[in-house]
Design a protein around this motif. Structure first.
Motif, PDB file in Angstrom:
ATOM      1  N   GLN A  35      35.673  78.553   7.554  1.00 14.04           N
ATOM      2  CA  GLN A  35      36.760  79.871   5.841  1.00 14.04           C
ATOM      3  C   GLN A  35      35.269  79.341   4.460  1.00 14.04           C
ATOM      4  OE1 GLN A  35      39.559  77.496   3.679  1.00 14.04           O
ATOM      5  NE2 GLN A  35      40.460  79.658   4.430  1.00 14.04           N
ATOM      6  N   THR A  36      34.984  77.786   4.514  1.00 19.88           N
ATOM      7  CA  THR A  36      33.571  76.971   4.068  1.00 19.88           C
ATOM      8  C   THR A  36      32.179  77.608   3.801  1.00 19.88           C
ATOM      9  OG1 THR A  36      35.254  74.574   4.211  1.00 19.88           O
ATOM     10  CG2 THR A  36      32.686  74.614   3.588  1.00 19.88           C
ATOM     11  N   LEU A  37      31.629  77.966   5.242  1.00 21.43           N
ATOM     12  CA  LEU A  37      30.512  78.436   5.053  1.00 21.43           C
ATOM     13  C   LEU A  37      30.802  79.694   4.597  1.00 21.43           C
ATOM     14  CD1 LEU A  37      27.642  78.059   6.261  1.00 21.43           C
ATOM     15  CD2 LEU A  37      28.898  79.050   8.414  1.00 21.43           C
ATOM     16  N   ILE A  38      32.176  80.843   5.219  1.00 24.66           N
ATOM     17  CA  ILE A  38      32.202  82.315   4.635  1.00 24.66           C
ATOM     18  C   ILE A  38      32.455  81.713   2.866  1.00 24.66           C
ATOM     19  CG2 ILE A  38      33.418  84.569   4.164  1.00 24.66           C
ATOM     20  CD1 ILE A  38      34.145  83.076   7.495  1.00 24.66           C
ATOM     21  N   TYR A  39      32.955  81.221   2.257  1.00 21.52           N
ATOM     22  CA  TYR A  39      32.845  80.939   0.976  1.00 21.52           C
ATOM     23  C   TYR A  39      30.980  80.464   0.219  1.00 21.52           C
ATOM     24  CZ  TYR A  39      38.042  81.258   0.958  1.00 21.52           C
ATOM     25  OH  TYR A  39      39.322  81.450   1.116  1.00 21.52           O
ATOM     26  N   ALA A  40      30.991  79.441   0.936  1.00 18.91           N
ATOM     27  CA  ALA A  40      29.491  79.556   0.394  1.00 18.91           C
ATOM     28  C   ALA A  40      28.548  80.736   0.811  1.00 18.91           C
ATOM     29  CB  ALA A  40      28.727  78.724   1.076  1.00 18.91           C
ATOM     30  N   LEU A  41      29.006  81.439   1.473  1.00 17.35           N
ATOM     31  CA  LEU A  41      27.932  82.593   1.356  1.00 17.35           C
ATOM     32  C   LEU A  41      27.961  83.424   0.125  1.00 17.35           C
ATOM     33  CD1 LEU A  41      28.182  83.466   5.103  1.00 17.35           C
ATOM     34  CD2 LEU A  41      26.069  82.733   3.764  1.00 17.35           C
ATOM     35  N   GLY A  42      29.462  83.730  -0.545  1.00 16.84           N
ATOM     36  CA  GLY A  42      29.295  84.641  -1.090  1.00 16.84           C
ATOM     37  C   GLY A  42      29.125  83.779  -2.291  1.00 16.84           C
ATOM     38  N   VAL A  43      29.417  82.892  -2.728  1.00 14.19           N
ATOM     39  CA  VAL A  43      28.788  82.234  -3.871  1.00 14.19           C
ATOM     40  C   VAL A  43      27.639  81.795  -4.341  1.00 14.19           C
ATOM     41  CG1 VAL A  43      29.375  80.096  -5.151  1.00 14.19           C
ATOM     42  CG2 VAL A  43      31.498  80.454  -4.080  1.00 14.19           C
ATOM     43  N   ASN A  44      27.026  81.060  -2.767  1.00 14.16           N
ATOM     44  CA  ASN A  44      25.403  80.829  -2.963  1.00 14.16           C
ATOM     45  C   ASN A  44      24.461  82.596  -2.973  1.00 14.16           C
ATOM     46  OD1 ASN A  44      26.050  78.732  -2.418  1.00 14.16           O
ATOM     47  ND2 ASN A  44      24.778  78.812  -0.223  1.00 14.16           N
ATOM     48  N   GLY A  45      25.241  83.789  -2.445  1.00  7.53           N
ATOM     49  CA  GLY A  45      24.825  84.903  -2.686  1.00  7.53           C
ATOM     50  C   GLY A  45      25.197  85.208  -4.529  1.00  7.53           C
ATOM     51  N   LEU A  46      25.679  85.383  -5.084  1.00  7.74           N
ATOM     52  CA  LEU A  46      25.991  84.884  -6.517  1.00  7.74           C
ATOM     53  C   LEU A  46      24.878  84.973  -6.608  1.00  7.74           C
ATOM     54  CD1 LEU A  46      30.227  85.237  -7.419  1.00  7.74           C
ATOM     55  CD2 LEU A  46      28.022  86.768  -8.107  1.00  7.74           C
ATOM     56  N   LEU A  47      25.099  82.530  -6.508  1.00  4.97           N
ATOM     57  CA  LEU A  47      24.039  82.402  -7.915  1.00  4.97           C
ATOM     58  C   LEU A  47      22.115  82.927  -7.435  1.00  4.97           C
ATOM     59  CD1 LEU A  47      25.092  78.351  -6.505  1.00  4.97           C
ATOM     60  CD2 LEU A  47      25.327  79.398  -8.511  1.00  4.97           C
ATOM     61  N   ALA A  48      22.213  83.692  -6.024  1.00 11.30           N
ATOM     62  CA  ALA A  48      20.599  83.251  -5.932  1.00 11.30           C
ATOM     63  C   ALA A  48      20.132  84.682  -7.098  1.00 11.30           C
ATOM     64  CB  ALA A  48      20.759  84.713  -4.319  1.00 11.30           C
ATOM     65  N   SER A  83      37.160  75.039  -3.228  1.00 12.90           N
ATOM     66  CA  SER A  83      36.706  73.605  -2.436  1.00 12.90           C
ATOM     67  C   SER A  83      37.947  72.392  -3.415  1.00 12.90           C
ATOM     68  CB  SER A  83      35.804  73.819  -3.119  1.00 12.90           C
ATOM     69  OG  SER A  83      34.811  73.137  -3.784  1.00 12.90           O
ATOM     70  N   SER A  84      38.567  72.906  -4.136  1.00  7.89           N
ATOM     71  CA  SER A  84      39.098  72.158  -4.852  1.00  7.89           C
ATOM     72  C   SER A  84      39.344  70.965  -5.199  1.00  7.89           C
ATOM     73  CB  SER A  84      40.761  70.809  -3.249  1.00  7.89           C
ATOM     74  OG  SER A  84      40.023  70.294  -2.674  1.00  7.89           O
ATOM     75  N   PHE A  85      37.829  70.488  -5.217  1.00 10.18           N
ATOM     76  CA  PHE A  85      36.825  68.559  -5.532  1.00 10.18           C
ATOM     77  C   PHE A  85      35.847  69.373  -5.904  1.00 10.18           C
ATOM     78  CE2 PHE A  85      34.089  65.231  -4.800  1.00 10.18           C
ATOM     79  CZ  PHE A  85      34.761  64.874  -6.003  1.00 10.18           C
ATOM     80  N   ILE A  86      35.310  68.676  -7.577  1.00 11.56           N
ATOM     81  CA  ILE A  86      34.035  69.061  -7.612  1.00 11.56           C
ATOM     82  C   ILE A  86      33.487  67.593  -8.192  1.00 11.56           C
ATOM     83  CG2 ILE A  86      33.652  71.379  -8.314  1.00 11.56           C
ATOM     84  CD1 ILE A  86      35.066  70.594 -10.916  1.00 11.56           C
TER      85      ILE A  86
END
Lengths: 263, 375, 286, 292, 244
Positions: free
Chosen positions: C13-26, C199-202
Motif C-alpha cells: 500500500q505505502t509503495l502504491i501510494y508513493a508511486l502515485g504521489v511521486n508521479g505527481l511530484l515529478a 500516511s497519517s503523520f508528517i
C-alpha cells in the motif's frame, strides 16, 4: 504621405556617461523597406535592440502605428506586430520546421488554456488553421521538402529562411531584419533578396540593418546612416551614397564608386 | 565412572536430538525494523547487535515453542516511507506475529498506526518520545520514556549539587530531542528551578559558540541539554573552549547517555550528568555477563540501545512462550503480563504498555571517560 | 476481497501510494523544467500543501475537497512570492531562491507551536487513497499531454530552447515562468496533501533539501521530452530502494550508480522521446 | 560578550568562506554546480585523521590530505564530467550526474567508515584557548581565519594577475577560442578540480580540527550553507565568497546571541532571498549582459 | 600552372572526412594543400563545410577519415593546444574575443604558449603598430569594442602567436565596407611579409583578388581548384559566388 508605421523620435540611450545612441529620429512608411546603416560601433545594433525592446531607452519615443511602445517589454511589442530576425540565427533546434512556424504564430493564435485542455472545437479549428497557414509559408519560403525535419539539422541558408518565415508567421506590421545577409555568399544573398522583394511586393514593412551595400541599395526605399550614435544622413539610396559624409565615414570611395556603376 | 560417562553421553545426545528437533522445526520468525544503513545507522546496528546476542542465548536454551526463534530484519534507513514499506512487508508478506522497533520515535508515529490496524503487537526498544504508546493498544515500548528518567536526574542535581539556575539547550529539528526538551521543561518547572535562557540548535550543527557565549554571560549553575551524541559532544567541547567553568555541569537527556560522548568530547565530557536505566559498569552479574559477551562478539562496548534490545528480546521470547502459539493476539496479551529481570533491572509493562518499573534509574556522571554513579 | 489480494494491497500500500504521489511530484517538476527553469522548492511546496491540509482537517474538520483546494492555493501563493523576483534571472537563481524558501519554511515549521515543531503532526485521518491519488495523476498527465500539443506547449519548448527568440515572438516570458511555477507549486501541494492523508503523520524534515533533490532526479532520469518521462523516472526511483532492499548497505550505492550511468549514457533521460507540439495532424492540407 | 560573539562570528564565517571558495571556483571556471564538492571535504578530514592516528604531524598531514582530496576531485571530474563536457550535454545533466555520484560516494564512505563521529588524536594541535582581554580563541580558530584570508588573496592574485588565471578566465568564457590560443583545456580543468578539491580538503581538516566532529557526511551538511554563501557572493566570485561567508557567519552568530537561536539557520536564507529581490547578481557579481 | 618547386607543402589534407555524431558527413573527402608563403582561399556556399574543415585543422573536431599533415607531421585528431603549439593558429569565425578581458589581456592570451616576456612585448608592439585602434583602447574590455575592432583584435591575438600559418575564418563577416577594406589591406600586408594564410571567405571577390590559389567547396567536396586568377574567371564561379 501616410502616417508612419514606425516612428523613432529623438531616441537616446546612455551607458554610463557614453551616449551609444544620441537623439536619433527616423520613420518607416507602411509598405516600404527602410535601411539602417553605419560603421561598426555606430549604434545600429543598439538602435535595433531599443526598437525590439531588449534595451530601455534613456530618452525619446518609439511609436508603432502611432502607439507608444518604448515602455513595453520585447514580447509586448511582438504582440503588437513587431517581428524580428537575429544576426546569429536562433533556432528552436528540436522543433520541426512546421512546429517552428506554428510557434511563430503565438501572438495571434486564439487558443485559450481551457479550450486546449478540453480539446474544444474552437481549439481544433485554430490548430488546423495554423497548420494550413504554416504549410503555405513553408511553400512560400521553399522549405517544402524539409517541413518535418528538425530545424536544428537544416543547413544555414534554410535556417535563415525559416527564421524569416517564423517572423512572418505572426503577420507582423513591421519586420526587423538584423544583418540577414551576413555569412551568405552572393548567390545566397540574391535568393534572399528575391524573397524580401516578394515580401515587399506583398506590402510587408521592413527595417533592415545590413552591411552588404549592393543588397541594401537595391532593396531599400529609404536609408538612415548612423555614425558615433548620431544620424549623419538620410534619404533615398541614391542620395545617401552620394553624400560625402557617408562616403567618408562608412562606404569608402571605392565602394561608393562601385555602387554607382550599374551592376 | 561408566554410568557417569554414559549419563553424560546420553545427556549430550538428548541435547543434540532436542536441538536438532528445534532446528528442524520451522523457526518462529518475528520482524524487526531498524536503521541499518544511512547516517543514523549506529543506533540500528547497536540494537540489532543486542537482539542477535540475546537471540543466540534464547536459541541455545531451546528456542520458543519447540522451534528456534528468528528475526527478519528490515532496514528503514531512518526514512519514514521505507519504515512503512518494511512494516507492511513484515505484516502482509512475511506474516510475522510481532514487530520489534522501529528505531526512531518519528518512524514509530508512522508505523504504529498500521500495526494497530492489523492488530500486530509492535515493541519499540528505543522510542522514548511522549505519546508513543498512545498510538494504539498494540504499541509497546521497553525503553523508559524520558518523562520517567529526566525528573530523576534533575531532582538529583538539585539535591546533591545545589543547582538552582539552569540554562536549557535543545535540538529543535528532531522529534527525539524536542520531546526530551518538553519533558525537561516540565520537570524544571515542577522542581522550581529558574531557567535563565532557552537556546536551540540544529541536529547537524557543529558550531555552538554563539549560544554558549550567551549562556556564559548569564552565569547559570548548570546547562540542561537535550541532544543526540554529535551535537551533545560538540556542546561539551565548545563549553570547554569558551571557558565556562567545570563547576557548571551539563545535565543531559538520554541522547548524551552514550559511550560515544567521551570518545569525542574526551576530558570535556567530564562532569556530565545523565539519568539512565542502565550503564555499562552496573555491577550485577547479568550485566557483567552481557557486557563481556557483547565485547567478545562485537569487539566493542555495548551502549544502552544494545542493552535495551538485549532485554527486550528475552521479554518477547517469554511472551511467545507464554502465549503458547505464534499468534499476534495471544502474544499481545502475554506481553502485558511478562515479568523479566534483565540487565536493566526488573521489568514489567504498565497497563498503558510502558515500562512499569523506574527503580533501575540511576544518575550517573562522566569521570575520566567512564560513567559512574553520582555520589 | 480475496485474502491474497488484501494482503498484497496491504503489503504494498505505502509503495502504491508513493508511486502515485511521486508521479505527481515529478510532473510538478516537469512543468518548470519544460520551459527551462529549475526549481528546488518542490519539496517545500509539497510540505506546505501537506501542513495546510493536515491542519485544516485536524483542527477545523473541513471537507476533503476543500482541504485539497486550500493545499493547492497556499503553495501557489508562496510560489508567487519567491518566483517574482527571480524572473529576470537565469534558472540557477530560481533554484537557489527556492532552496532558500525550503529552508526558511522548514525552520518555521520547526519553531511554530501550531505545526507541532519537530514532532510533526500525527493522527491525520485517512482520506482519499487510490482513487484520488491515481485520479489526480491521470488527470494531470492528460492535461499536460494536451497542453504540450498546443500553443502553450510550443511556447514553453521555445522558451527552453531560446528565451530571447521566444520573447521576440510575443511569448510573455514572466507570465509563463510565473504561471509554470504556480502550477507546479499547486501540483506539489496537492501531492503533499494526498500523501499526508494516507500516511497519517508528517514532520518538517520530510520536506527538506534531500526530498527536493529526489524530486528533481525523478524528472531528469525520466527525461523531459514529454510528461510521461518524469512519471517513468518517479516510478523507477521509487521502486528501486524497495527492489534493492536485499542489498542493504549497498542499496544507495546501486541507486547512485544507476543515476550516474543513466545520465552519462542517456543524458536526455530514459524516455528521450519528444512529443509532437501540434494539436492536430500536421499533414499537408488537401 | 559582544566582542566574544564577534570573534565567534568571524570564526564561523571563515569556515563558511573556506568551504565556499573552492565551490565557487569550480563553478566560476568549469560552469558546473558540482554536488560532489562536499565529499572532498570529508575526504580531506578523514585522510588527515588517519595520518595523524599513525603519528604523522598535523602540519604534514594537512597539506597531504588536502592534496589527496584534490586528486580525488580530479579523478571524479575526469570520470563523470569530462565525458559530459565532451558530449556537450545539457547543464542539468552535469548537475544530475554529480547528484548520483554524491549518493554513491557517501553511501560507500558510510559502509566503509560508519557514521560514528571521530576526532583527531589528543595533542595533534594545541587545543587550549588563548584568552586576550576576556576573549577566547583557539589556535585552530586563528588558523581558520588566517587561512581564509590568505587563500582569498592568493586566488585573487592568481585569477587577476597571474598568467594561469588569464588562461582560466579565457577557458571559462570561450573554451574553443582558448584552445585555439594553445591553452590545454583538459590540463586546466584538472588544475581547477585539483585546486578546488584541495581547498575543500584543507577546509575539511581545519573544520575537523575545530569542531572535532569528523564523519562521512560532514561535507554534505555544509552544502546548503555553501549554496547560500556562493549566491550571496555572486556565483564564481572569489572575493564575494569571502565577504558573504563572513556576513552569514556573523549574522548567524549575532542572531543566536541577541535574537533567538531558533532562527539562526534561517538568517542566511532570508538574506539570500532578500538579495535576490534587491541585487540579484550577488554582493559583487555582475550580471552578464545578454547580447542578441 | 606547373609548380616550380618540389618542396613539401606546409599543410596538406588527403581525403579528409568529417562528420558530427551519427549524422551524415559534413566534409566528404577533401584534399588540398597550402605551400609556405602562399595565401590560399577556400570559398563555397554556407554549409559547404568550410568552417568545419578549419575547426578540424585546429583540432576542435576529430576527422572521421583521411589525413592532415602540417610541417610533415600527422595532426589529424591531435588536441587543439598541441596544434597551436606547432604554429598553426586560427582567428575563428565570429571573432570569439574574450569579452570580459581587456584588449591587453586578449593579446596576452594570444601569446599563451610564449614564455619569453621580452619577445611578448616585442610582438605586442608589432601588433599595436599594425592595429593602432587597439592601442588607443588597450585597457578597455574587449566586449565593448565594435565588430570591426573585435575582428582586428582577433587577428592581432592570432598574430601574437607568431604563427607559421594563419587560418582566417570569415574575417570580413558582418563588417562595414570600410572595415572590410581595412581587413583585406591587412591580409595583403601579411601576405607581403611572406606569411602563409588559409582564408575562408564569403566575400569571394575580395578573397580571390588577394589569394594565390583557390579551392571551391560544395556540399563537402572540392568542386574546383586552381590559381586564384583562373578561378575568378571561371564562369560557374562568377555566376554562383561573384554575383552576376
Amino acid at each position: 504621405m501616410s502616417a508612419p508605421r514606425l516612428d523613432v523620435d529623438c531616441l537616446t540611450v546612455r551607458f554610463g556617461g557614453l551616449a551609444a545612441v544620441d537623439d536619433v529620429s527616423f520613420s518607416v512608411a507602411p509598405g516600404t523597406v527602410h535601411g539602417l546603416i553605419g560603421p561598426n560601433g555606430a549604434g545600429k545594433t543598439t538602435t535595433f535592440n531599443l526598437i525590439c525592446g531588449l534595451i530601455a531607452p534613456t530618452g525619446g519615443a518609439i511609436r508603432l502605428d502611432g502607439r507608444r511602445i518604448d515602455a513595453l517589454p520585447s514580447w509586448g511589442r511582438a504582440q503588437l506586430g513587431l517581428a524580428r530576425t537575429f544576426q546569429n540565427i536562433r533556432m528552436f533546434n528540436d522543433m520541426s520546421v512546421l512546429e517552428t512556424l506554428m510557434t511563430g504564430m503565438h501572438a495571434n493564435l486564439a487558443e485559450s488554456l481551457l479550450a486546449s485542455l478540453l480539446r474544444l472545437p474552437s481549439f481544433r479549428h485554430a490548430e488546423r488553421a495554423a497548420i494550413d497557414k504554416a504549410w503555405a509559408l513553408i511553400d512560400f519560403v521553399g522549405l517544402t521538402e524539409a517541413a518535418h525535419r528538425r530545424s536544428g539539422d537544416l543547413p544555414y541558408g534554410d535556417q535563415r529562411r525559416l527564421e524569416i518565415a517564423r517572423a512572418l508567421a505572426g503577420e507582423p506590421r513591421l519586420l526587423l531584419l538584423d544583418e540577414p545577409a551576413a555569412g551568405m555568399n552572393p548567390s545566397e544573398t540574391q535568393a534572399l533578396e528575391a524573397l524580401l522583394e516578394t515580401l515587399k511586393g506583398r506590402g510587408v514593412s521592413m527595417l533592415l540593418v545590413e552591411h552588404d551595400m549592393r543588397f541594401v541599395m537595391r532593396l531599400c526605399d529609404q536609408i538612415t546612416v548612423l555614425n558615433f550614435g548620431r544620424k549623419i544622413s538620410e534619404g533615398s539610396p541614391r542620395e545617401v551614397r552620394a553624400d560625402p559624409l557617408v562616403v567618408e565615414a562608412y562606404l569608402g570611395a571605392k565602394v561608393a564608386r562601385s555602387l554607382e556603376a550599374p551592376p | 565412572m561408566i554410568t557417569r560417562r554414559f549419563a553424560l553421553a546420553a545427556a549430550s545426545l538428548a541435547a543434540m536430538v532436542y536441538a536438532g528437533a528445534a532446528a528442524a522445526q520451522t523457526p518462529v520468525t518475528i520482524g524487526a525494523i531498524e536503521i541499518l544503513t544511512g547516517p543514523n545507522n549506529k543506533y540500528g546496528v547497536a540494537i540489532k547487535n543486542g537482539f542477535d546476542l540475546a537471540l543466540e542465548e534464547v536459541n541455545k536454551a531451546g528456542g520458543v515453542l519447540g522451534a528456534p526463534l528468528a528475526i527478519a530484519y528490515e532496514d528503514s534507513a531512518g526514512n519514514k516511507d521505507q519504515a512503512l514499506n518494511a512494516a507492511r512487508q513484515l505484516i502482509g508478506g512475511k506474516k510475522v506475529p510481532l514487530i520489534l522497533g522501529p528505531t526512531l520515535s518519528n518512524e514509530m508515529f508512522a508505523v504504529g498506526p498500521i500495526a494497530v490496524e492489523r492488530k500486530i503487537p509492535i515493541v519499540g526498544t528505543s522510542t522514548t518520545a511522549n505519546g508513543i504508546t498512545a498510538i494504539g493498544p498494540y504499541v509497546f515500548r521497553t525503553s523508559l520514556p524520558e518523562s520517567d528518567v529526566v525528573p530523576v536526574t534533575l531532582r538529583t542535581a538539585k539535591e546533591k549539587l545545589g543547582v538552582k539556575k539552569v540554562a536549557v539547550m535543545y535540538g529543535n529539528d528532531d522529534a527525539f530531542t524536542k520531546s526530551g526538551y518538553d519533558v525537561m521543561k516540565a520537570a524544571i518547572e515542577k522542581l522550581g528551578l529558574e531557567t535563565v535562557t532557552t537556546e536551540t540548535f540544529g541536529g547537524k550543527d557543529t558550531d555552538f559558540s554563539a549560544q554558549l557565549t550567551k549562556i556564559k554571560s548569564l552565569n547559570p549553575d548548570a546547562i540542561v541539554v537535550s541532544a543526540l551524541v554529535e551535537a551533545g559532544a560538540g556542546i561539551l567541547l565548545a563549553k570547554k573552549a569558551l571557558g565556562i567553568p567545570d563547576s557548571v555541569r551539563v545535565i543531559g537527556g538520554n541522547g548524551l547517555n552514550s559511550p560515544q560522548v567521551p570518545l569525542v568530547a574526551r576530558e570535556a565530557a567530564d562532569g556530565t550528568l545523565v539519568g539512565s536505566p542502565w550503564f555499562i559498569d552496573k555491577p550485577d552479574a547479568a550485566n557483567q555477563k552481557f557486557v563481556a559477551d557483547y565485547k567478545a562478539k562485537y569487539n566493542m562496548d555495548p551502549d544502552q540501545f544494545a542493552a535495551q534490545a538485549y532485554d527486550t528480546l528475552f521479554i518477547v521470547a517469554q511472551a511467545i512462550k507464554d502465549a503458547g502459539a505464534p499468534n499476534a493476539e495471544k502474544i499481545r496479551d502475554a506481553l502485558g503480563k511478562v515479568k523479566h529481570n534483565g540487565v536493566m533491572g526488573p521489568f514489567s509493562f504498565t497497563p498503558d504498555r510502558d515500562p512499569a518499573d523506574t527503580s533501575g534509574v540511576v544518575v550517573i556522571e562522566m569521570k575520566g571517560g567512564k560513567f559512574q554513579i553520582l555520589k | 476481497m480475496p485474502e491474497f489480494l488484501d494482503d498484497f494491497l496491504f503489503t504494498y500500500q505505502t509503495l502504491i501510494y508513493a508511486l502515485g504521489v511521486n508521479g505527481l511530484l515529478a510532473l510538478s517538476m516537469y512543468v518548470v523544467l519544460a520551459l527551462g527553469q529549475l526549481s528546488l522548492g518542490q519539496a517545500a511546496f509539497m510540505g506546505l500543501g501537506a501542513y495546510v491540509s493536515a491542519l485544516l482537517t485536524v483542527k477545523l474538520g473541513l471537507p476533503f475537497p476543500l482541504v485539497l483546494l486550500a493545499a493547492m492555493l497556499a503553495p501557489a501563493l508562496a510560489a508567487l512570492c519567491v518566483g517574482a523576483p527571480t524572473l529576470r534571472l537565469s534558472g540557477v537563481y530560481l533554484a537557489l531562491a527556492t532552496i532558500g524558501l525550503g529552508e526558511v519554511q522548514r525552520i518555521f515549521f520547526i519553531n511554530s507551536e501550531l505545526t507541532g515543531g519537530a514532532l510533526g503532526l500525527s493522527g491525520i485521518p485517512t482520506k482519499g487513497g487510490l482513487i484520488s491519488i491515481y485520479g489526480s495523476l491521470a488527470l494531470a498527465l492528460i492535461a499536460f499531454a494536451f497542453v504540450a500539443r498546443s500553443k502553450i506547449g510550443r511556447a514553453m519548448e521555445a522558451m527552453r530552447e531560446d528565451e530571447l527568440a521566444a520573447g521576440a515572438l510575443g511569448v510573455d516570458l514572466p507570465a509563463y515562468k510565473l504561471g509554470a511555477l504556480v502550477v507546479s507549486a499547486m501540483l506539489a501541494g496537492l501531492a503533499g496533501a494526498l500523501n499526508a492523508h494516507v500516511s497519517s503523520f508528517i514532520s518538517p524534515n520530510d520536506y527538506g533539501f534531500d526530498a527536493a533533490v529526489t524530486i528533481l532526479s525523478f524528472a531528469l532520469l525520466g527525461g523531459i521530452g514529454s510528461p510521461f518521462g518524469p512519471v517513468l523516472g518517479a516510478f523507477i526511483l521509487t521502486l528501486l530502494p524497495e527492489v534493492l532492499r536485499p542489498l542493504a548497505d549497498y542499496k544507495t550505492v546501486v541507486n547512485g550508480s544507476i543515476i550516474v550511468l543513466a545520465v552519462i549514457f542517456m543524458p536526455r533521460g530514459l524516455l528521450a522521446w519528444r512529443m509532437g507540439r501540434a494539436g492536430a495532424a500536421t499533414g499537408r492540407p488537401k | 560578550m559582544f566582542a566574544q560573539q564577534l570573534v565567534n562570528g568571524l570564526v564561523v564565517g571563515s569556515t563558511y568562506a573556506l568551504f565556499a571558495l573552492g565551490f565557487t571556483l569550480m563553478f566560476g571556471v568549469l560552469g558546473v554546480i558540482n554536488l560532489t564538492y562536499g565529499f572532498y571535504l570529508s575526504v580531506g578530514a578523514f585522510l588527515a585523521l588517519f595520518a595523524t592516528q599513525h603519528g604523522v604531524s598535523i602540519w604534514l598531514a594537512l597539506p597531504l590530505a588536502a592534496l589527496a582530496s584534490g586528486c580525488v576531485a580530479v579523478l571524479i571530474d575526469g570520470l563523470l564530467l569530462t565525458p559530459l563536457r565532451r558530449a556537450k550535454a545539457p547543464e542539468l545533466a552535469s548537475l544530475m550526474v554529480t547528484l548520483g555520484a554524491t549518493l554513491l560516494l557517501y553511501s560507500l564512505a558510510n559502509a566503509a567508515l560508519s557514521t560514528d563521529i571521530r576526532r583527531f588524536p589528543p595533542g595533534v594541535i594545541d587545543a587550549n584557548a588563548l584568552e586576550i582581554a576576556g576573549i577566547r580563541i583557539t589556535m585552530t580558530q586563528c588558523l581558520i581565519i588566517a587561512a581564509a584570508g590568505i587563500i582569498v588573496s592568493v586566488l585573487l592574485w592568481v585569477m587577476n594577475g597571474a598568467r594561469i588565471g588569464l588562461g582560466l578566465r579565457a577557458l571559462a568564457e570561450r573554451p574553443d577560442a582558448a584552445a585555439l590560443m594553445g591553452v590545454n583545456a583538459g590540463a586546466l580543468v584538472r588544475l581547477v578540480s585539483l585546486a578546488s578539491g584541495t581547498l575543500a580538503g584543507a577546509s575539511g581538516v581545519l573544520i575537523g580540527l575545530n569542531y572535532n566532529a569528523i564523519q562521512p557526511y560532514m561535507g554534505e551538511v555544509m552544502m546548503l550553507k555553501g549554496f547560500a554563501v556562493i549566491i550571496l557572493g555572486g556565483l564564481g566570485d572569489i572575493r564575494g565568497a569571502l565577504v558573504a561567508g563572513l556576513v552569514v557567519g556573523m549574522l548567524e552568530t549575532l542572531t543566536a546571541g541577541y535574537v533567538a537561536s531558533s532562527w539562526k539557520d534561517a538568517v542566511g536564507f532570508v538574506l539570500l532571498v532578500l538579495t535576490l529581490w534587491i541585487r540579484p547578481s550577488g554582493l559583487f557579481g555582475r550580471l552578464a549582459v545578454k547580447r542578441a | 600552372m606547373s609548380e616550380p618547386k618540389m618542396s613539401e607543402p606546409l599543410l596538406s589534407l588527403r581525403d579528409l572526412r568529417i562528420g558530427y555524431g551519427g549524422a551524415t558527413e559534413a566534409v566528404k573527402g577533401v584534399s588540398l594543400e597550402v605551400r609556405a608563403g602562399a595565401v590560399v582561399c577556400l570559398i563555397g556556399a554556407n554549409g559547404a563545410g568550410k568552417t568545419t574543415i578549419l575547426r578540424c585543422l585546429s583540432g576542435l573536431l576529430r576527422p572521421r577519415g583521411g589525413s592532415v599533415h602540417f610541417k610533415g607531421r600527422d595532426i589529424g585528431g591531435m588536441a587543439a593546444h598541441r596544434i597551436a603549439a606547432l604554429g598553426l593558429v586560427q582567428a575563428p569565425e565570429g571573432r570569439q574575443v574574450f569579452a570580459n578581458m581587456t584588449i591587453a589581456e586578449n593579446l596576452r592570451m594570444g601569446a599563451w604558449l610564449l614564455k619569453d616576456r621580452a619577445e611578448e612585448a616585442r610582438r605586442r608592439d608589432m601588433v599595436l603598430t599594425r592595429f593602432p585602434r587597439l592601442s588607443e583602447r588597450i585597457r578597455q574590455l574587449a566586449g565593448l569594442l565594435s565588430g570591426g575592432e573585435q575582428q582586428m583584435l582577433a587577428m592581432g591575438r592570432a598574430m601574437m602567436a607568431d604563427p607559421q600559418m594563419l587560418l582566417l575564418d570569415e574575417p570580413s563577416m558582418g563588417l562595414a565596407p570600410l572595415f572590410v577594406e581595412e581587413i583585406f589591406r591587412i591580409i595583403a600586408e601579411l601576405k607581403a611579409e611572406g606569411r602563409t594564410i588559409l582564408l575562408v571567405e564569403q566575400n569571394a571577390q575580395a578573397a580571390l583578388d588577394i589569394a594565390d590559389h583557390a579551392y571551391v567547396l560544395q556540399s563537402g567536396r572540392i568542386e574546383l581548384s586552381g590559381p586564384a586568377a583562373e578561378i575568378a574567371r571561371n564562369e560557374k564561379v562568377v555566376a554562383a559566388y561573384l554575383g552576376g
